[in-house]
Design a protein around this motif. Structure first.
Motif, PDB file in Angstrom:
ATOM      1  N   LEU A   1       0.826  -1.210   0.000  1.00 53.04           N
ATOM      2  CA  LEU A   1       0.000   0.000   0.000  1.00 53.04           C
ATOM      3  C   LEU A   1       0.858   1.257   0.000  1.00 53.04           C
ATOM      4  CD1 LEU A   1      -2.743  -1.103   2.565  1.00 53.04           C
ATOM      5  CD2 LEU A   1      -2.781  -1.263   0.063  1.00 53.04           C
ATOM      6  N   SER A   2       1.951   1.255   0.792  1.00 51.59           N
ATOM      7  CA  SER A   2       2.872   2.391   0.804  1.00 51.59           C
ATOM      8  C   SER A   2       4.230   1.922   1.291  1.00 51.59           C
ATOM      9  CB  SER A   2       2.335   3.528   1.688  1.00 51.59           C
ATOM     10  OG  SER A   2       2.252   3.120   3.039  1.00 51.59           O
ATOM     11  N   GLY A   3       5.247   2.717   1.004  1.00 51.92           N
ATOM     12  CA  GLY A   3       6.605   2.340   1.373  1.00 51.92           C
ATOM     13  C   GLY A   3       7.120   1.224   0.479  1.00 51.92           C
ATOM     14  N   ARG A   4       8.324   0.741   0.826  1.00 52.16           N
ATOM     15  CA  ARG A   4       8.955  -0.324   0.044  1.00 52.16           C
ATOM     16  C   ARG A   4       9.420  -1.437   0.969  1.00 52.16           C
ATOM     17  NH1 ARG A   4       9.296   0.855  -5.016  1.00 52.16           N
ATOM     18  NH2 ARG A   4      10.750  -0.825  -5.492  1.00 52.16           N
ATOM     19  N   TRP A   5       9.554  -2.634   0.413  1.00 55.49           N
ATOM     20  CA  TRP A   5      10.040  -3.787   1.156  1.00 55.49           C
ATOM     21  C   TRP A   5      10.678  -4.765   0.188  1.00 55.49           C
ATOM     22  CZ3 TRP A   5       7.554  -8.887   1.515  1.00 55.49           C
ATOM     23  CH2 TRP A   5       6.563  -9.079   0.549  1.00 55.49           C
ATOM     24  N   SER A   6      11.411  -5.737   0.721  1.00 54.42           N
ATOM     25  CA  SER A   6      12.002  -6.757  -0.130  1.00 54.42           C
ATOM     26  C   SER A   6      11.958  -8.103   0.574  1.00 54.42           C
ATOM     27  CB  SER A   6      13.455  -6.413  -0.490  1.00 54.42           C
ATOM     28  OG  SER A   6      14.292  -6.550   0.648  1.00 54.42           O
ATOM     29  N   VAL A   7      12.011  -9.156  -0.245  1.00 53.47           N
ATOM     30  CA  VAL A   7      12.195 -10.515   0.261  1.00 53.47           C
ATOM     31  C   VAL A   7      13.385 -11.099  -0.483  1.00 53.47           C
ATOM     32  CG1 VAL A   7       9.848 -11.009   1.028  1.00 53.47           C
ATOM     33  CG2 VAL A   7      10.453 -11.452  -1.336  1.00 53.47           C
ATOM     34  N   GLU A   8      14.252 -11.774   0.270  1.00 51.44           N
ATOM     35  CA  GLU A   8      15.397 -12.462  -0.310  1.00 51.44           C
ATOM     36  C   GLU A   8      15.139 -13.956  -0.217  1.00 51.44           C
ATOM     37  OE1 GLU A   8      20.190 -13.133   0.495  1.00 51.44           O
ATOM     38  OE2 GLU A   8      19.135 -11.487   1.489  1.00 51.44           O
ATOM     39  N   ALA A   9      15.279 -14.672  -1.336  1.00 57.67           N
ATOM     40  CA  ALA A   9      15.072 -16.114  -1.371  1.00 57.67           C
ATOM     41  C   ALA A   9      16.376 -16.839  -1.052  1.00 57.67           C
ATOM     42  CB  ALA A   9      14.562 -16.521  -2.754  1.00 57.67           C
ATOM     43  N   THR A  10      16.291 -18.141  -0.774  1.00 54.45           N
ATOM     44  CA  THR A  10      17.496 -18.900  -0.436  1.00 54.45           C
ATOM     45  C   THR A  10      18.459 -19.007  -1.614  1.00 54.45           C
ATOM     46  OG1 THR A  10      16.451 -21.034  -0.920  1.00 54.45           O
ATOM     47  CG2 THR A  10      16.348 -20.255   1.365  1.00 54.45           C
ATOM     48  N   ASP A  11      17.998 -18.793  -2.844  1.00 51.97           N
ATOM     49  CA  ASP A  11      18.907 -18.824  -3.991  1.00 51.97           C
ATOM     50  C   ASP A  11      19.621 -17.489  -4.187  1.00 51.97           C
ATOM     51  OD1 ASP A  11      17.035 -17.114  -5.132  1.00 51.97           O
ATOM     52  OD2 ASP A  11      16.605 -18.399  -6.854  1.00 51.97           O
ATOM     53  N   GLY A  12      19.361 -16.502  -3.298  1.00 53.70           N
ATOM     54  CA  GLY A  12      20.007 -15.190  -3.373  1.00 53.70           C
ATOM     55  C   GLY A  12      19.233 -14.160  -4.165  1.00 53.70           C
ATOM     56  N   SER A  13      18.170 -14.561  -4.864  1.00 53.35           N
ATOM     57  CA  SER A  13      17.380 -13.586  -5.613  1.00 53.35           C
ATOM     58  C   SER A  13      16.565 -12.733  -4.647  1.00 53.35           C
ATOM     59  CB  SER A  13      16.471 -14.287  -6.636  1.00 53.35           C
ATOM     60  OG  SER A  13      15.612 -15.207  -5.999  1.00 53.35           O
ATOM     61  N   VAL A  14      16.346 -11.481  -5.046  1.00 51.96           N
ATOM     62  CA  VAL A  14      15.629 -10.529  -4.200  1.00 51.96           C
ATOM     63  C   VAL A  14      14.487  -9.921  -5.003  1.00 51.96           C
ATOM     64  CG1 VAL A  14      15.808  -8.357  -2.911  1.00 51.96           C
ATOM     65  CG2 VAL A  14      17.712  -9.993  -2.873  1.00 51.96           C
ATOM     66  N   LEU A  15      13.329  -9.858  -4.375  1.00 54.99           N
ATOM     67  CA  LEU A  15      12.166  -9.185  -4.947  1.00 54.99           C
ATOM     68  C   LEU A  15      11.924  -7.947  -4.101  1.00 54.99           C
ATOM     69  CD1 LEU A  15       9.553  -9.087  -6.718  1.00 54.99           C
ATOM     70  CD2 LEU A  15       8.465 -10.401  -4.900  1.00 54.99           C
ATOM     71  N   GLU A  16      11.988  -6.759  -4.719  1.00 58.05           N
ATOM     72  CA  GLU A  16      11.683  -5.516  -4.013  1.00 58.05           C
ATOM     73  C   GLU A  16      10.437  -4.922  -4.629  1.00 58.05           C
ATOM     74  OE1 GLU A  16      13.491  -1.052  -3.527  1.00 58.05           O
ATOM     75  OE2 GLU A  16      14.902  -2.713  -3.290  1.00 58.05           O
ATOM     76  N   GLN A  17       9.516  -4.478  -3.769  1.00 56.54           N
ATOM     77  CA  GLN A  17       8.267  -3.920  -4.278  1.00 56.54           C
ATOM     78  C   GLN A  17       7.895  -2.637  -3.551  1.00 56.54           C
ATOM     79  OE1 GLN A  17       5.384  -7.250  -4.393  1.00 56.54           O
ATOM     80  NE2 GLN A  17       5.926  -7.305  -6.551  1.00 56.54           N
ATOM     81  N   GLY A  18       7.095  -1.827  -4.252  1.00 59.60           N
ATOM     82  CA  GLY A  18       6.605  -0.572  -3.716  1.00 59.60           C
ATOM     83  C   GLY A  18       5.106  -0.453  -3.904  1.00 59.60           C
ATOM     84  N   PRO A  19       4.568   0.745  -3.720  1.00 63.14           N
ATOM     85  CA  PRO A  19       3.118   0.952  -3.749  1.00 63.14           C
ATOM     86  C   PRO A  19       2.437   0.405  -5.002  1.00 63.14           C
ATOM     87  CG  PRO A  19       4.229   2.925  -3.000  1.00 63.14           C
ATOM     88  CD  PRO A  19       5.300   1.983  -3.473  1.00 63.14           C
ATOM     89  N   GLY A  20       1.366  -0.367  -4.775  1.00 68.19           N
ATOM     90  CA  GLY A  20       0.575  -0.909  -5.865  1.00 68.19           C
ATOM     91  C   GLY A  20       1.090  -2.215  -6.436  1.00 68.19           C
TER      92      GLY A  20
END
Length: 195
Positions: free
Chosen positions: A123-142
């Protein structure tokens, strides 16, 4: 009925897609809706939009990964007659609960798996998740992520499992989490473009 209500909520939240914070560098959005051309009398063509979302999932060896998938099951109809037709899609799965979460500035979680299959809508701000394979997904609003890494198992010398969540930037991250009921009687799904 709960499925349709959650889908309506999900689609209404997605109405802010592709919003970009002031000062953010211009980049290709992780989530897009491709416009469908209009037909006669305001009717759209047979080509519905595609909604891109990030997925965190576990493969058959228990490694977690990030993938991007598209929801394409839109139909052009009146969602609430007599309202004009619009594209409507109903994500699969039965809704168990809808919650809000706030990751405060500086938040870094511990490695863990999702408690069950869930849609996470930023909804607002940003966050990320890091997977065990080292890949990272970063997402923001919407932007939307489907979290399905429940089958992840400890990986590497550190025994990391699932994912590591981080708040990104200088404002808290606010999320809407739509948890789905796990599928009963089915083998674990390792298809990245689930549910």
């Amino acid at each position: 009925m709960a499925d349709r209500a959650a889908a309506a909520l999900l689609m209404s939240v997605m109405g802010v897609l592709n919003g970009q914070a002031a000062g953010d560098p211009k980049k290709e959005p992780l989530m897009t809706i491709e416009a469908a051309p209009s037909g006669p009398a305001g009717l759209a063509s047979a080509d519905p939009p595609a909604l891109r979302y990030g997925v965190l999932y576990a493969d058959d060896k228990g490694h977690s990964h990030v993938q991007y998938c598209d929801l394409k099951n839109f139909i052009f109809k009146s969602y609430a007659p007599p309202a004009a037709p619009q594209y409507v899609g109903f994500p699969p799965g039965e809704v168990a609960s809808i919650k809000y979460a706030v990751l405060p500035v500086g938040y870094v979680g511990t490695w863990h798996t999702a408690p069950g299959p869930q849609w996470v809508i930023t909804l607002s701000g940003r966050w990320s998740v890091e997977a065990t394979d080292g890949s990272v997904l970063e997402q923001g609003p919407g932007e939307v992520e489907f979290n399905a890494d429940m089958g992840s198992t400890p990986q590497g010398a550190e025994g990391h499992v699932g994912h590591l969540t981080r708040q990104v930037g200088d404002v808290p991250n606010v999320q809407l989490i739509v948890s789905l009921k796990p599928s009963s009687g089915k083998a674990r799904n390792t298809n990245p473009c689930q549910p």
